[in-house]
Structures are given as structure tokens and as C-alpha cells.
Design an enzyme around this catalytic site. Structure first.
Site, PDB file in Angstrom:
ATOM      1  N   GLU A 199       0.811  -1.222   0.000  1.00 39.47           N
ATOM      2  CA  GLU A 199       0.000   0.000   0.000  1.00 39.47           C
ATOM      3  C   GLU A 199       0.840   1.266   0.000  1.00 39.47           C
ATOM      4  O   GLU A 199       0.518   2.234  -0.676  1.00 39.47           O
ATOM      5  CB  GLU A 199      -0.930  -0.003   1.224  1.00 39.47           C
ATOM      6  CG  GLU A 199      -1.863   1.193   1.309  1.00 39.47           C
ATOM      7  CD  GLU A 199      -2.816   1.270   0.142  1.00 39.47           C
ATOM      8  OE1 GLU A 199      -3.009   2.396  -0.375  1.00 39.47           O
ATOM      9  OE2 GLU A 199      -3.360   0.239  -0.279  1.00 39.47           O
ATOM     10  N   GLU A 200       1.941   1.280   0.759  1.00 37.13           N
ATOM     11  CA  GLU A 200       2.659   2.531   0.976  1.00 37.13           C
ATOM     12  C   GLU A 200       4.084   2.559   0.437  1.00 37.13           C
ATOM     13  O   GLU A 200       4.658   3.624   0.305  1.00 37.13           O
ATOM     14  CB  GLU A 200       2.701   2.847   2.486  1.00 37.13           C
ATOM     15  CG  GLU A 200       1.357   2.766   3.195  1.00 37.13           C
ATOM     16  CD  GLU A 200       0.303   3.731   2.651  1.00 37.13           C
ATOM     17  OE1 GLU A 200       0.603   4.495   1.718  1.00 37.13           O
ATOM     18  OE2 GLU A 200      -0.837   3.705   3.148  1.00 37.13           O
ATOM     19  N   SER A 602     -10.113  10.424  -0.304  1.00 37.30           N
ATOM     20  CA  SER A 602      -8.993   9.856   0.427  1.00 37.30           C
ATOM     21  C   SER A 602      -8.296  10.980   1.200  1.00 37.30           C
ATOM     22  O   SER A 602      -8.917  11.602   2.049  1.00 37.30           O
ATOM     23  CB  SER A 602      -8.055   9.125  -0.535  1.00 37.30           C
ATOM     24  OG  SER A 602      -7.206   8.248   0.147  1.00 37.30           O
ATOM     25  N   ASP A 678     -14.373  -0.790   2.710  1.00 38.72           N
ATOM     26  CA  ASP A 678     -13.055  -0.183   2.515  1.00 38.72           C
ATOM     27  C   ASP A 678     -12.041  -0.838   3.457  1.00 38.72           C
ATOM     28  O   ASP A 678     -12.209  -0.817   4.677  1.00 38.72           O
ATOM     29  CB  ASP A 678     -13.157   1.323   2.788  1.00 38.72           C
ATOM     30  CG  ASP A 678     -11.958   2.106   2.282  1.00 38.72           C
ATOM     31  OD1 ASP A 678     -10.859   1.520   2.205  1.00 38.72           O
ATOM     32  OD2 ASP A 678     -12.111   3.301   1.969  1.00 38.72           O
ATOM     33  N   HIS A 710     -12.110   1.142  -1.278  1.00 43.39           N
ATOM     34  CA  HIS A 710     -11.671   2.536  -1.185  1.00 43.39           C
ATOM     35  C   HIS A 710     -11.970   3.325  -2.454  1.00 43.39           C
ATOM     36  O   HIS A 710     -12.284   4.508  -2.395  1.00 43.39           O
ATOM     37  CB  HIS A 710     -10.175   2.574  -0.882  1.00 43.39           C
ATOM     38  CG  HIS A 710      -9.665   3.923  -0.498  1.00 43.39           C
ATOM     39  ND1 HIS A 710     -10.211   4.655   0.535  1.00 43.39           N
ATOM     40  CD2 HIS A 710      -8.661   4.682  -1.009  1.00 43.39           C
ATOM     41  CE1 HIS A 710      -9.553   5.799   0.648  1.00 43.39           C
ATOM     42  NE2 HIS A 710      -8.612   5.834  -0.272  1.00 43.39           N
TER      43      HIS A 710
END
Length: 735
Positions: A199-200, A602, A678, A710
């Protein structure tokens, strides 16, 4: 969190029928941007260019195509519907697609070439196929059963993949399948990247082949200590209780190990990555001669990153280089090994801007390859034969992306040669030999055009000219297409803030118009770019709104003085900069300062809430989609990087960075939107906000989407959510 621009950009390549642009047409087939191409690759032998393309009747169903360089013709190599008529996707694959921002797509989403350029490896529906490029109508299934992350080894002897949390190889000379790990089950994973890494950290794989096929380095992680979040995924016809291991800020992360395995013998060896287990194993790669494995280890606070070399024979280690920062060290994919023991290339922001450096294999800095008051985005290709490296950068204009050539001897470090000439946005895919590259270009009035070019930028031919003529899907709307204007404002510290503005249809400078302000505002994203525009922006302008965007401090593709301002207090400086834009708008003769509305998704949803809380006297309404409301609810790597602490170590930083401490100022109408399944920005963010608003007796509108993640990525969901946003803007700003 690196999310919403992917979906907004997707609308650029999305999908008509009436003479006026409508939301129904934007979300219908064929795509209004024209026949787009994804995953462009030049075959290893240079004879073909392959790509994925959506179908005319369903732009989200991707097939594999090729362009033959000799006869200059294109043809569909693999029809995804013929290969797998009824595709079934496992929950694990659905989760991976959410991380990769491809959840709206079906069919063939990825593929790879064999090193000899004769075969392609194609995963679809959990199965894995080898396709002979000369006989694509005779695919050979080589594996099945929820296959993930397939690769052809660098020398072409093996196919590898992850299945059921274990690493597997197939020896193509014998056809024998071998499971290299056996302990993958429950909380133990082999050859995968964990949730926050996907994800990051942009980590799409968890294993790495040695160039000579002799070994595979892989990540083994155990997520047993990561807290289980029990969340409800509410669908139209059921409610699922999902137990997700989600490391919120301050929580334990996975325990990661680095292993080396021989694909031939299965012999395993463990690399000692240090006594401190509370670290991030960011990347791993092999030297060109396969004698060294180099991995990147980042401290939990992300202020230190080490590149460490491991002797493949003895496992002896040494630290090659170390990057440090008083805020955070950025992660990148710009480690490139040169042949003949010439060392490696590496990018660093240590000067305050991202520049390129050449090191020896023992970590000695040999030369600086780029320098000056500009920075590079990424390495596009390395051409050792001709002594040059190609990079992408916004050197000539912050809102543009161009390709430049730098000399490997450092002779033009301050003055790179610009290869792409047309102002706008260029993405380049180079052939392995560096003799050609594929250039995908667009600007606000030009849908993506794809050409084949030589390394000096000269034209070889069109891959997809995509001319915006009367027969183009967007052709009937071309006459009404509105120009995008660009400019800069000054932040309160003097730094330049770039904005874009679209004036409404039939613009009359004597009239005052309402404003649709679209914001993202967070790290890792640039919202203002000179490329084919988001069609919802066009639609809103044609509906009578001034459409405005501004990249506040903290946004990406800028120097560290610009990005680091947000450290330890998210929202403060971003709101200040957006208000600078709003104040400027209010002074324009054609803007009705009483009718300015904001929208964000977001991080942008977080920004909408903070803006309304800070300036409801200046902002008439807002829409917040999938917002983070309390940063203590968001994941470790992203949150701790920018808040600079954990909720326990600095509760005040989390209080100031969140929404609730500022919520009393929210007076303007609010539309709150969230997907009810989500798994990124958990729905808890919105339920807590709802409770906070109710306790303050603040009225608001709410729209939730059953089963949506999401991105609310289904076609029906996208059409509905943007229709809902439009209706709320019109209700409040065009009564």
C-alpha cells in the site's frame, strides 16, 4: 493512500452519445480518451511492442496485443475471453488489485517476456499460461490454483510464482514443479509483500531472481503480532465479518526475514538483517554478476535507510551507503547495477532535490550525474554502450513530465539533454538495448498519443496516433472542450504553488460563476499536471462551474523544502495553501466568492473536512469521500512517516493532525461518502466522524456504497458517486 489520482486519471481514459458531454457517456464504452494502451513493453529481441488494451465494448476487459516492428501492424495476440471465458478471482487477488489500483479491471492485467523474446507469461483467473509469440493461438497452461506474482527467470530456465503463501518454481526444461517453501500458512507468508509494503512502499513483489538463475532472494514475514481488526463488509445482500491484520499507527508491524533459496536444490539460507526486528525491509536486488545481494533496511521512524551488500557465497555483509533525514527518507526504485564491475546508480534527495549518483560496488561515490535547482522523477533506462542514462523530470516546467539524457561520466549533470520536445506529459518505455523507446504523450487538449522514437527523440512511427478527429470517440465533444490555464501563487513562506483553472462554457467575464475546487493535497501525488484532463472536471466546467486545482505544500514532484513542511502536523499548511488559492479566486472578477465548493477523495476527503472546519465562512459546501478522520486509525508506514510519531509518543501531533480537534468550525453543508467494505481507509473513520458530527449537532448528508472498497471502483459505483457529487454541488451552488 496513493490512491485517488489513479481513479481520477482513469476517468481521462474512460468512457458517449449525446452532443453534450454527459456523465452517462463518460462512464460508457468506448473510452472517450480513445484506444488506450497499458503495460507497454518492447520485446527483448526488439521485434515487437506488446501492450494491454481494453475492448471496444468493455474498456475494463483487457486483452494482450502486439505491434510488429517489421510490418508496422498491430494485432490481438491473446483474447482474454477466449483464454478464460468466465474469470474467477480469489479474495487474495481482489485485495492485491486494490493495492495495485486495478480493482476495476478484468482479463489480462499483467504479463512478461521470456529473455529470448519468444514466449510470454500470462496470468489470468488464478492460472498461468505460456504463450508462444509465433503461435499465440496455442496457449499452454503451466500452473493453476490462485497463482500470484509470476515471473520468468532472467535466463529463462524457470517460471516462478507464489501460491498459497509459498514460493514455487517450474523447471521449463523438464516441466517439473517444485515448491521451494512449505511453511507458508496462517500468518506466515513467503515471497510476498505485506499490506503496508504494497500500500505505501510500492512493493509489488516479495522475491528477487539472481541474474544467472542461481538463486532467489525472498521475503518471509510473519504477521502474528499485527493486531486483528474486525470490520464489517456490508454488501447489498449480506454482511461479512472480516478479520484483517491491519497495523494502525503505533501498532506492531510484521516480522520480516530475508532468505536465499536455490531453485535447483531447494537449499535455504537466512540472511541476518540485524537485531532490531522493528524495521522495514524495503527492497532487495542482485548485482549484475549475481555475486552480491543488496537489500534496503529502513528504521521504523523512517529517518534512516541503509543499502547493505551480502556476499552470495558467504553471507558476509557490509553497509554500502546510508541515507538519513531529519524528517523522512523517501523510498525509490532507482537502484541500477552497471556491468563489468562499474558499480551502481542511485538517486538521493540529500541535496534537497532528487539527483542521480554513480557509486562503486563498495559504496564510494564516483561521480554526480545530475545537479542543480531541479530534480529527477525516476530512471527510465540505462544505456551503458553509449554512456548515458535516461531520466524523467519536470526540470523545464513543474506541471510537465519530460525525458532527458544524462551522461554516465557526469559531463552534463547540470544541463541534461531533453529528448521529448512537446510540452506536456511524457511516459517512456525503453527497449532493453536502448535503441528505441515508446513515448506516451498527452496534454490538456490531446488524448494520449503513443509513438515509437529513437533515443534522440526523433520519430520512428506511430503506435497509436489517436488523432482527435470526427471519428474519434471524443470527436463530437471536441468543439465544446474547454482550455486549461496554468499559473502560480505564492505560499506564505514564498514558495510557488501551481494551479490549474478551467473557465465555464460560454464564458462571460462580466458574470460571476460558482467554483468546483478539486483537492488531493497529500504526499505522493501531483494534482496539477499538463496532461489529458479528468473528464469530470470538463463536465463540471461545461455545467457552469469554474474548475480549480492547486498543489499545496506537501505534494509530490517538488523539492524537499516544499514537501517537508507538513511534517508533524498534517493539514495545517495544506489548508493554508488551499485558502491562498480560495482567497485568490475570490478576488477574480468572474468568481462568485460566496459560491465556492470543495471536493476531495482519500487524503482529499480529509482535506475537504479540514477546509470546511477552518473556513466555512469562505467555503460554501464540501464533499468528502473516504476520508481519514483520525490518523491513529491509518497504517503505520504512511502515518508515522508524516506525523513523525506514534499516537503514544506524541498524542498532541495526532490530535492537531486529525479532524476532530477542528470540527467545531464546520458550518457549511457537507456530503460524506464512503465504501462500506473499505480495507484501506477503514469505514471506522466515517462512523467516528458521524458520531462526532451528531454530538455537535452538525447536519450533513451521507452516501454509503454497499460492498465498495476505497475506490468505489465498479462502473455503476463510479457513475453514481460522481452523479451524487454533481447533484450536491448544484443543489448548494446553483440553486
Amino acid at each position: 493512500m496513493r490512491f485517488i489520482l489513479c481513479f481520477l486519471a482513469a476517468l481521462s481514459a474512460v468512457p458517449a452519445s449525446a452532443e453534450r458531454l454527459t456523465l452517462d457517456r463518460i462512464h460508457a464504452d468506448p473510452a472517450l480518451a480513445g484506444p488506450g494502451m497499458r503495460n507497454l513493453r518492447v520485446s527483448p529481441d526488439g521485434e515487437r511492442i506488446t501492450f494491454l488494451r481494453g475492448r471496444a465494448d468493455n474498456q475494463f476487459q483487457l486483452d494482450l496485443w502486439e505491434f510488429n516492428m517489421k510490418d508496422q501492424t498491430a494485432r490481438r495476440l491473446v483474447d482474454s475471453k477466449v483464454l478464460v471465458p468466465n474469470e474467477s478471482i480469489s479474495p487474495e487477488e481482489q485485495a492485491r488489485r486494490e493495492r495495485a489500483r486495478t480493482a476495476s479491471l478484468n482479463g489480462i492485467l499483467t504479463y512478461s517476456w521470456s529473455p529470448d523474446g519468444k514466449q510470454l507469461l500470462v496470468p489470468i483467473g488464478g492460472d498461468l499460461y505460456l504463450i508462444d509469440a509465433a503461435r499465440p493461438d496455442a496457449p499452454r497452461k503451466v500452473a493453476s490454483g490462485n497463482v500470484a506474482d509470476p515471473k520468468i527467470s532472467p535466463k529463462g530456465r524457470y517460471v516462478s510464482f507464489v501460491r498459497n503463501q509459498n514460493l514455487v518454481v517450474i523447471d521449463l526444461t523438464t516441466g517439473a514443479e517444485k515448491q521451494l517453501t512449505t511453511d507458508g500458512k496462517g500468518t506466515v507468508h513467503n515471497g510476498e509483500a505485506e499490506f503496508v509494503a504494497q500500500e505505501e512502499m510500492g512493493q509489488r513483489t516479495g522475491y528477487y531472481w539472481a541474474p544467472d538463475d542461481s538463486a532467489i532472494a525472498y521475503k518471509r514475514f510473519d504477521e502474528a503480532q499485527v493486531p486483528v481488526v474486525r470490520r464489517f463488509e456490508i454488501f447489498a445482500d449480506r454482511t461479512d465479518v472480516v478479520e484483517q491484520r491491519y497495523p494502525a499507527a503505533g501498532d506492531p508491524n510484521v516480522i520480516a526475514e530475508l532468505m536465499i533459496v536455490s531453485p535447483a536444490t531447494g537449499v535455504q539460507r537466512k540472511v541476518d538483517i540485524g537485531a532490531d526486528k522493528d524495521i522495514y525491509l524495503v527492497r532487495a536486488d542482485w548485482s549484475a554478476d549475481s555475486k552480491q545481494l543488496l537489500y534496503q533496511r529502513q528504521t521504523r521512524d523512517q529517518k534512516r535507510l541503509e543499502l547493505i551488500s551480502v556476499d552470495a557465497a558467504t553471507l558476509a555483509q557490509r553497509t554500502v551507503l546510508t541515507e538519513t533525514s531529519t524528517t523522512w527518507v523517501s523510498i525509490h526504485d532507482d537502484l541500477r547495477f552497471l556491468k563489468n564491475k562499474q558499480g551502481f546508480l542511485w538517486t538521493s534527495e540529500r541535496s534537497g532535490r532528487n539527483h542521480l549518483y554513480h557509486y562503486s560496488m563498495d559504496g564510494k561515490l564516483l561521480r554526480t550525474l545530475s545537479s542543480g535547482e531541479w530534480g529527477i522523477d525516476a530512471i527510465a533506462a540505462v544505456d551503458e554502450k553509449n554512456g548515458r542514462v535516461f531520466v524523467s523530470s519536470n526540470r523545464d516546467n513543474v506541471v510537465d513530465k519530460q525525458i532527458y539524457s544524462l551522461a554516465l561520466d557526469g559531463s552534463n549533470a547540470a544541463k541534461p539533454v531533453r529528448i521529448t520536445k512537446t510540452d506536456g506529459w511524457h511516459d517512456a518505455t525503453f527497449a532493453r538495448n536502448g535503441e528505441v523507446f515508446v513515448d506516451t504523450f498527452s496534454d490538456p487538449s490531446t488524448p494520449p498519443q503513443i509513438s515509437i522514437r529513437r533515443p534522440d527523440g526523433s520519430m520512428v512511427g506511430w503506435l497509436e496516433q489517436n488523432e482527435l478527429n470526427d471519428t474519434h470517440p471524443y470527436g463530437k465533444y471536441k468543439a465544446d472542450h474547454l482550455a486549461t490555464e496554468y499559473g502560480t501563487l505564492k505560499a506564505n513562506d514564498g514558495q510557488a504553488l501551481y494551479y490549474s483553472l478551467i473557465k465555464p462554457s460560454n464564458f462571460n467575464p462580466a458574470r460571476r460563476y460558482p467554483v468546483y475546487l478539486s483537492t488531493y493535497g497529500g504526499p505522493h501525488a501531483q494534482h496539477v499536471a499538463r496532461k489529458w484532463g479528468n473528464l469530470f472536471d470538463q463536465y463540471m466546467a461545461q455545467q457552469g462551474f469554474v474548475v480549480f486545482r492547486l498543489d499545496n505544500r506537501g505534494s509530490s514532484r517538488r523539492e524537499r523544502a516544499f514537501t517537508d513542511v507538513i511534517y508533524k502536523e498534517l493539514g495545517k499548511h495544506e489548508v493554508e495553501d488551499q485558502l491562498t488559492g480560495i482567497d485568490w479566486l475570490g478576488k477574480q472578477s468572474f468568481v462568485d466568492a460566496r459560491r465556492i465548493g470543495v471536493f476531495g477523495w482519500s487524503y482529499g476527503g480529509f482535506m475537504s473536512l479540514r477546509l470546511l472546519s477552518a473556513a466555512s465562512d469562505k467555503i460554501a459546501m464540501g464533499v468528502s469521500v473516504a476520508p481519514v478522520t483520525d490518523w491513529a486509525l491509518y497504517d503505520t508506514h504512511y502515518t508515522e512517516q508524516f506525523v513523525g510519531a506514534t499516537p503514544k509518543s506524541d498524542a498532541e501531533a495526532y490530535k492537531k493532525s486529525g479532524v476532530f480537534a477542528h470540527l467545531d468550525g464546520l458550518k457549511s453543508p457537507l456530503l460524506l461518502v464512503h465504501g462500506m467494505a473499505d480495507d484501506n481507509v477503514l469505514f471506522t473513520n466515517t462512523t467516528r466522524l458521524i458520531d462526532g458530527l451528531v454530538n455537535r449537532n452538525i447536519k450533513f448528508d451521507l452516501m454509503t456504497y454497499p460492498g465498495a472498497k476505497h475506490g468505489i471502483s465498479s462502473r455503476a459505483g463510479q457513475r453514481h458517486v460522481y452523479g451524487t457529487i454533481e447533484a450536491f454541488f448544484k443543489k448548494n451552488l446553483q440553486p
